[in-house]
Structure formats: C-alpha cells, structure tokens
Design an enzyme around this catalytic site. Structure first.
Site, PDB file in Angstrom:
ATOM      1  N   GLY A  41      80.416  81.333  -7.882  1.00 51.93           N
ATOM      2  CA  GLY A  41      80.339  81.464  -9.330  1.00 51.93           C
ATOM      3  C   GLY A  41      81.205  80.437 -10.043  1.00 51.93           C
ATOM      4  O   GLY A  41      80.767  79.782 -11.002  1.00 51.93           O
ATOM      5  N   HIS A  42      82.441  80.287  -9.585  1.00 55.30           N
ATOM      6  CA  HIS A  42      83.323  79.261 -10.159  1.00 55.30           C
ATOM      7  C   HIS A  42      82.755  77.857  -9.934  1.00 55.30           C
ATOM      8  O   HIS A  42      82.789  77.006 -10.825  1.00 55.30           O
ATOM      9  CB  HIS A  42      84.715  79.325  -9.512  1.00 55.30           C
ATOM     10  CG  HIS A  42      85.454  80.590  -9.742  1.00 55.30           C
ATOM     11  ND1 HIS A  42      85.733  81.467  -8.728  1.00 55.30           N
ATOM     12  CD2 HIS A  42      85.982  81.145 -10.868  1.00 55.30           C
ATOM     13  CE1 HIS A  42      86.422  82.497  -9.204  1.00 55.30           C
ATOM     14  NE2 HIS A  42      86.574  82.332 -10.504  1.00 55.30           N
ATOM     15  N   SER A  67      82.307  87.727  -7.604  1.00 57.33           N
ATOM     16  CA  SER A  67      83.595  88.018  -8.228  1.00 57.33           C
ATOM     17  C   SER A  67      84.686  87.886  -7.179  1.00 57.33           C
ATOM     18  O   SER A  67      84.474  88.205  -6.002  1.00 57.33           O
ATOM     19  CB  SER A  67      83.602  89.452  -8.787  1.00 57.33           C
ATOM     20  OG  SER A  67      84.904  89.855  -9.166  1.00 57.33           O
ATOM     21  N   GLY A  86      81.539  82.164 -17.358  1.00 58.01           N
ATOM     22  CA  GLY A  86      80.415  82.846 -16.747  1.00 58.01           C
ATOM     23  C   GLY A  86      79.950  84.045 -17.554  1.00 58.01           C
ATOM     24  O   GLY A  86      80.754  84.747 -18.174  1.00 58.01           O
TER      25      GLY A  86
END
Length: 348
Positions: free
Chosen positions: A46-47, A221, A178
């Site tokens: 995600g990052h 996460s 996000g």
C-alpha cells in the site's frame, strides 16, 4: 535514531530538519517538483503504491518514517507498533518508475527519507495523555469526532499536528494518501485549505485507492502483522465483504438503515462461524456507518441512493461507507465509496 547507527541505504536518510532543509533548498534552486508520502514505517505494498504514484508525477520523491506518539492514546499500541527500518529501506531502494517524457532520464527512484526523532518533531516534548501535553497542536474542529473519531477521540488531533509539521518540514509540491484512511485524507485536505498552505495546495493532496490482498481483498495495513494466519485468511476479510454487501444494497435502492443491516449481518455470520472450536477466532464489530464526505455527518436512516444522489449534477453524489472490527486483539478499518469516488479526488 543517530545517523551513525542507521542501516545501510542507497537513499539519503535525513534525521534532522536542518539537514533535510539543506537538501530541499537545492531542489528549489533546481526548480524540481517534490512528491511526499508520510508513513509510520512498517512499509507494505500500500505504501509502495503511493510512492510509485509520486515517482511517476514528480522530479523528486521524499518519504517520511515517523511513529507519531500524539496519535496514540495511552492505552493504544505505540510501544508495540511494528518498526522495520532496515526492511523499509530495502523496499524503497528496490523501487523505480520509468517516465515517458520527450526527454526521458533514467528511471526515477526515491530521492530521500526523512527519519526524525521524537524530540526533533516535538521540541516542547510530547505526552500521550492530551491533558498533559504542552506546546503547539493542530485541531480541525468539527471533523474529528465522527467515524474513527468516535472510537479514537484524540487521534485526528495527533494526525493534524504531525502532518502540519511534516508539510512545513518537507514543503511538498504534491502529497499522497491512501483511501483506506479516507477520513484522515479528507480532513487533511481541509486542513491545507483552512490554513492556506502552499506546500501542498489542497488540490495537490491526492487520495489513492486502497491497496488490497489479491486473494482475500483485505486492505493492506501495517497492523495486519498482528494477525495470526487464520485470522488474516478467514476473519479479517469479513469487514470488506460486509461493506460490499451493504454497497450492493445501496445500489439496489435500499435505505441506509437496510444497508447497515446487511453489513452487520455479514460480520455477525462470520463471527458465529469462526467463534467456536479449537481454532476459534473472536470478531467484534466496532462500527459500520455511512457518512457525508463533506461534513462526516451520519446520513439519515431512511435516505436512499436516489435521494442522496439527486443533486442535479452529472456525477453521482458520493458517500463514505466505512467500518471497523476487532479480530482477536487487532483493530482493522476499511471503507468503500458509494457514488462517484472521483468527486472526492480518488483516482486509480
């Protein structure tokens, strides 16, 4: 962390504001755009999706790694929050994006990491107990008590404070957040507007769709690291499944109350199914709700898609369908957008 004991990295790592600002002045002089991704480390795909978006759009990309004490309540997981700096730097060093321009340079890679200490970010000191804090703090009044703020009442004060500091330090041209943390991203966009920030301008705060596990659709996460394999595979995905069930009800014309009932039903069924036997997993619902993305107010129970979206425009008016559950000892959040996500500046 002292610069003398930093893990090896091909990317410049700045641990002080003074050293970073020297680098930033050079970028100004070169008239380079600077993209920025704020993180607390424990990086995952995600990052990296956010970093890639920045690399594709900016001359330079800076990422911060700072576990912010001000956004953790005294009973929360500040001490145990995952800290994986060597792995984080390895991941960043492996990233590159080729840009199709009339005069393409070498592939773009992350330009710098800002890794400040707590004392660097909070010169007056910091306590997790808000009543004991001293110094300057930032609060976006009227937007931090709904949704996530109901469960974590001081969270957005801590987020607004640290991100304001980071924006002042980094001076980004563009910044990327996000969708998983949708309330945070929209609140920060409002903050940039209300405080008249120029770095970034409100329209240059970009919200990127949530990155998900390709098999289970679980939102990625850093806290997923707390989950056991069974919790991660069978229990945690229930939240997204619940939101999707509620979204289908909304699109079928059902009332908001009915959509919430559909979502709760998915979580309750999963909790019952997994809650017995030798490998029982405990699932507890924190909340599911549908909120106005402008005010964060809860939509009326009786409202339907047709009533909410009837604003006379070409785009369907958006709403946020969000929720949080506990899986074992891990709290997970997620959301889906009802209506046109593009109206909130969410672009894939």
């Amino acid at each position: 962390m002292s610069s003398s004991i930093l893990p090896p990295s091909s990317i410049p790592v700045f641990t002080t504001l003074a050293s970073y600002r020297e680098w930033r002045r050079a970028a100004y002089d070169e008239k380079k755009t600077v993209g920025f991704v704020a993180t607390m480390g424990a990086l995952h795909e995600g990052h990296l999706t956010l970093v890639r978006r920045s690399l594709a759009a900016n001359d330079y990309t800076v990422l911060s790694i700072f576990v912010n004490p001000a956004q953790f309540a005294p009973h929360e997981d500040l001490a145990t929050y995952p800290r994986t700096l060597p792995h984080d730097l390895e991941l960043l060093s492996s990233l590159s994006v080729s840009v199709d321009t009339p005069h393409p340079d070498a592939p773009r890679t992350p330009s710098a990491v800002f890794l400040p200490s707590v004392s660097e970010m909070y010169p007056s000191g910091i306590e997790q107990d808000v009543s004991a804090q001293k110094g300057a703090f930032v609060e976006v009044k009227g937007y931090g008590h709904q949704m996530e703020g109901r469960t974590r009442p001081t969270f957005f004060r801590g987020v607004a404070t640290v991100v304001t500091k980071l924006f002042n330090a980094i001076e980004p041209t563009h910044t990327y957040f996000g969708q998983k943390d949708i309330q945070q991203a929209l609140l920060l966009r409002r903050l940039t507007r209300d405080l008249l920030l120029s770095h970034p301008l409100p329209e240059n705060l970009h919200i990127v769709p949530t990155a998900r596990d390709p098999t289970t659709s679980l939102a990625l996460s850093s806290r997923n690291a707390y989950l056991t394999p069974r919790e991660r595979e069978f229990a945690a995905p229930a939240l997204y499944a619940a939101l999707q069930s509620g979204k289908r009800a909304w699109e079928a014309g059902m009332s908001k109350e009915a959509c919430i009932t559909h979502a709760r039903g998915v979580i309750e069924e999963t909790a019952q199914r997994l809650g017995t036997g030798e490998e029982a997993v405990k699932i507890e619902l924190d909340y599911v709700e549908i909120n106005d993305p402008e005010t964060f107010d809860v939509l009326p129970d009786a409202v339907t898609r047709g009533q909410w979206g009837a604003d006379g425009g070409k785009e369907e008016r958006a709403a946020i369908f969000s929720g949080a559950i506990w899986v074992g000892r891990t709290r997970l959040i997620d959301n889906v957008i009802l209506g046109d996500a593009r109206s909130l500046g969410i672009v894939g």
